[in-house]
Scaffold this motif. Structure first.
Motif, PDB file in Angstrom:
ATOM      1  N   SER A  28     -26.657 -12.578 -31.550  1.00  0.00           N
ATOM      2  CA  SER A  28     -25.783 -13.682 -31.179  1.00  0.00           C
ATOM      3  C   SER A  28     -25.571 -14.714 -32.558  1.00  0.00           C
ATOM      4  CB  SER A  28     -26.408 -14.531 -29.811  1.00  0.00           C
ATOM      5  OG  SER A  28     -25.557 -15.679 -29.543  1.00  0.00           O
ATOM      6  N   ALA A  80     -22.789 -10.853 -29.915  1.00  0.00           N
ATOM      7  CA  ALA A  80     -22.284 -12.047 -29.220  1.00  0.00           C
ATOM      8  C   ALA A  80     -21.990 -13.228 -29.990  1.00  0.00           C
ATOM      9  CB  ALA A  80     -23.531 -12.331 -28.024  1.00  0.00           C
ATOM     10  N   SER A  82     -21.015 -17.219 -29.819  1.00  0.00           N
ATOM     11  CA  SER A  82     -21.382 -18.777 -29.091  1.00  0.00           C
ATOM     12  C   SER A  82     -20.008 -19.472 -29.451  1.00  0.00           C
ATOM     13  CB  SER A  82     -22.535 -19.399 -29.694  1.00  0.00           C
ATOM     14  OG  SER A  82     -23.548 -18.656 -29.313  1.00  0.00           O
ATOM     15  N   HIS A  86     -17.759 -21.474 -27.054  1.00  0.00           N
ATOM     16  CA  HIS A  86     -17.938 -22.702 -26.451  1.00  0.00           C
ATOM     17  C   HIS A  86     -16.536 -23.672 -26.463  1.00  0.00           C
ATOM     18  CE1 HIS A  86     -22.040 -21.537 -26.417  1.00  0.00           C
ATOM     19  NE2 HIS A  86     -22.264 -21.971 -27.529  1.00  0.00           N
ATOM     20  N   GLU A  89     -20.014 -16.044 -25.675  1.00  0.00           N
ATOM     21  CA  GLU A  89     -20.774 -17.026 -24.888  1.00  0.00           C
ATOM     22  C   GLU A  89     -19.965 -18.220 -24.928  1.00  0.00           C
ATOM     23  OE1 GLU A  89     -25.202 -16.168 -25.764  1.00  0.00           O
ATOM     24  OE2 GLU A  89     -23.789 -15.554 -27.474  1.00  0.00           O
ATOM     25  N   TYR A  90     -20.139 -19.079 -23.485  1.00  0.00           N
ATOM     26  CA  TYR A  90     -19.192 -20.227 -23.648  1.00  0.00           C
ATOM     27  C   TYR A  90     -20.051 -21.218 -22.555  1.00  0.00           C
ATOM     28  CZ  TYR A  90     -14.770 -23.174 -23.062  1.00  0.00           C
ATOM     29  OH  TYR A  90     -14.129 -24.098 -22.745  1.00  0.00           O
ATOM     30  N   ASN A 122     -19.123 -14.684 -21.008  1.00  0.00           N
ATOM     31  CA  ASN A 122     -20.452 -15.003 -20.177  1.00  0.00           C
ATOM     32  C   ASN A 122     -20.321 -16.574 -20.295  1.00  0.00           C
ATOM     33  OD1 ASN A 122     -22.546 -14.760 -18.924  1.00  0.00           O
ATOM     34  ND2 ASN A 122     -24.010 -13.975 -20.459  1.00  0.00           N
ATOM     35  N   ILE A 181     -22.121 -19.618 -19.443  1.00  0.00           N
ATOM     36  CA  ILE A 181     -23.682 -20.260 -19.395  1.00  0.00           C
ATOM     37  C   ILE A 181     -23.738 -21.747 -18.771  1.00  0.00           C
ATOM     38  CG2 ILE A 181     -25.570 -20.449 -20.558  1.00  0.00           C
ATOM     39  CD1 ILE A 181     -24.451 -19.060 -23.061  1.00  0.00           C
ATOM     40  N   ARG A 197     -23.854 -16.772 -16.434  1.00  0.00           N
ATOM     41  CA  ARG A 197     -25.245 -16.347 -16.602  1.00  0.00           C
ATOM     42  C   ARG A 197     -26.089 -17.011 -15.562  1.00  0.00           C
ATOM     43  NH1 ARG A 197     -27.376 -16.822 -22.421  1.00  0.00           N
ATOM     44  NH2 ARG A 197     -25.852 -15.156 -22.565  1.00  0.00           N
ATOM     45  N   CYS A 249     -31.714 -20.405 -21.782  1.00  0.00           N
ATOM     46  CA  CYS A 249     -30.929 -20.571 -23.138  1.00  0.00           C
ATOM     47  C   CYS A 249     -30.729 -21.924 -23.368  1.00  0.00           C
ATOM     48  CB  CYS A 249     -29.615 -20.375 -22.645  1.00  0.00           C
ATOM     49  SG  CYS A 249     -28.964 -18.750 -23.144  1.00  0.00           S
TER      50      CYS A 249
END
Ligand code: SAH
Ligand code: SF4
Length: 378
Positions: A207, A227, A229, A231, A272-273, A301, A303, A338, A349
């Motif tokens: 990630s 992955a 990140s 956001h 990932e968000y 995903n 989070i 998640r 996380c």
């Protein structure tokens, strides 16, 4: 379990520092055959042997030679916590007294180990408690692979047999893995090696917050899942949440993602968000995100934000998260939320803190964004 503290001044070779190829090379330089290297690698990583005398497939004379020249040096476990949901967290002390954290999350069909790649992190994302610790140093190959090696052994002790198998590894613990690229690549090779941990390339995930030039090297030198990140779906907001975006903006990040997997690959990029109340969770932002992600095969995903002392954000409401998810799903983006695990032991996380010693002076180290590529050599 015997604990040896990693001693930097120890002249013995740490066997955990060597992937299979490097181990074979080492043994060839001692006049041994590469086959011995294979046997030794398999004994250490597949069988989890910690004492040379137990490797009975090796001759007595060779074991004696190994005992003279090598050692197993791994971080010591200073705390082991088990959550009521089955999540396990280990705080590991390194030879220089820095501490890192490693977390195991059991699920019905898999078991995921979340590992650290650095002591702290210099990238200073405001919503991340590791980022708030500052950066001390990169982990070595041995310190990275030891997390898997230790977790495998501890889970065997607590849950004998097949109950808690590590099927997945994610580099989502402390640190930015793509700023510690060489040890991260070497350790992923040990994870994928059939004589090592034999994990599938679909189940080892690195990630990153978006170190664009390092993504190409990761792709060229190992086979793992990726992955990102993300956001935020625009540069203005991402520049505030993920400071490295000022150096590698979204256009370059998305291009690097498109280049990462061949078009016909089964692999897709995972985005990932983290859901931050009133910051990045509106429906207009969900629409913008769907437009950005429609340009490549991916999964998303969401989070829920995990709070930590001193955090200046709060988590989006469950309704906001659900509506955000629904909109993206309607737009054809495969979206999951998640589940937060291990919250009774602060194992979720962004909550990992370890013990990041300060290197100089009193202020935590945070590298200015324009000097980011220099971190690997520090
Ligand atoms: N440095 C890498 C990997 C470690 S962070 C990266 O940023 O990708 C692993 C994941 O946890 C990232 O997606 C990160 O954005 C997320 N995260 C960080 N702080 C969080 C928090 N407080 N709540 C929820 N997720 C968080
Ligand atoms: Fe570092 Fe990742 Fe935390 Fe950002 S989210 S500070 S990159 S560990």
């Amino acid at each position: 379990m015997r604990d040896y503290l990693l001693n930097m001044s120890n002249p013995l070779i740490n066997l955990l520092d060597y992937d299979r190829e490097a181990l074979c090379q080492l043994l060839i330089s001692w006049g041994e055959t590469p086959y011995r290297g294979k046997q030794l690698f398999q004994a250490i990583h597949q069988q989890g042997i910690t004492d040379i005398s137990e490797i009975t497939t090796l001759s007595k004379a060779f074991r004696e030679k190994l005992r003279e020249k090598t050692a197993f040096q791994w971080p010591s476990i200073i705390k082991e916590q088990r959550s009521k949901d089955g999540t396990c967290k280990w705080i590991l002390s390194l030879a220089d007294s820095n501490c890192i954290e490693t977390v195991f999350i059991p699920e019905a069909t898999r078991g995921t180990l979340c590992i650290s790649s650095q002591v702290g992190c210099a990238l200073n994302c405001q919503f991340c408690s590791t980022g708030q610790q500052g950066f001390n140093r990169n982990l070595t190959r041995a310190e990275i692979i030891s997390q898997l090696w230790i977790a495998k052994q501890r889970l065997q002790i607590h849950y004998p047999g097949q109950q808690r198998i590590i099927s997945n590894v994610v580099f989502m613990g402390m640190g930015e893995p793509l700023l510690n690229l060489n040890p991260v690549i070497a350790s992923t090779r040990m994870m994928l090696d059939d004589l090592g941990y034999g994990l599938s390339k679909y189940r080892v995930t690195v990630s990153t917050s978006g170190i664009v030039p390092a993504m190409q090297r990761l792709k060229d030198e190992t086979e793992v899942s990726l992955a990102i990140s993300l956001h935020a779906a625009n540069d203005e907001l991402r520049n505030k949440l993920v400071l490295i975006n000022r150096k590698y903006p979204l256009s370059s990040l998305m291009q690097a993602c498109r280049n990462f997997f061949p078009p016909d690959s089964r692999h897709v990029v995972m985005f990932e968000y983290v859901m931050l109340h009133g910051i990045n969770d509106s429906l207009a932002q969900a629409k913008q995100l769907s437009r950005l992600l429609s340009t490549l095969p991916c999964k998303l995903n969401l989070i829920p934000f995990n709070p930590f002392p001193g955090a200046s954000y709060t988590c989006s409401t469950p309704q906001a998260i659900e509506q955000f998810k629904q909109l993206l799903t309607q737009k054809g983006i495969h979206t999951t939320v998640r589940k937060t695990r291990g919250d009774d032991i602060d194992a979720a996380c962004g909550q990992l803190v370890g013990n990041v010693l300060q290197r100089k002076g009193t202020a935590p180290i945070r590298i200015p964004v324009d000097q980011i590529t220099n971190i690997e050599s520090t």
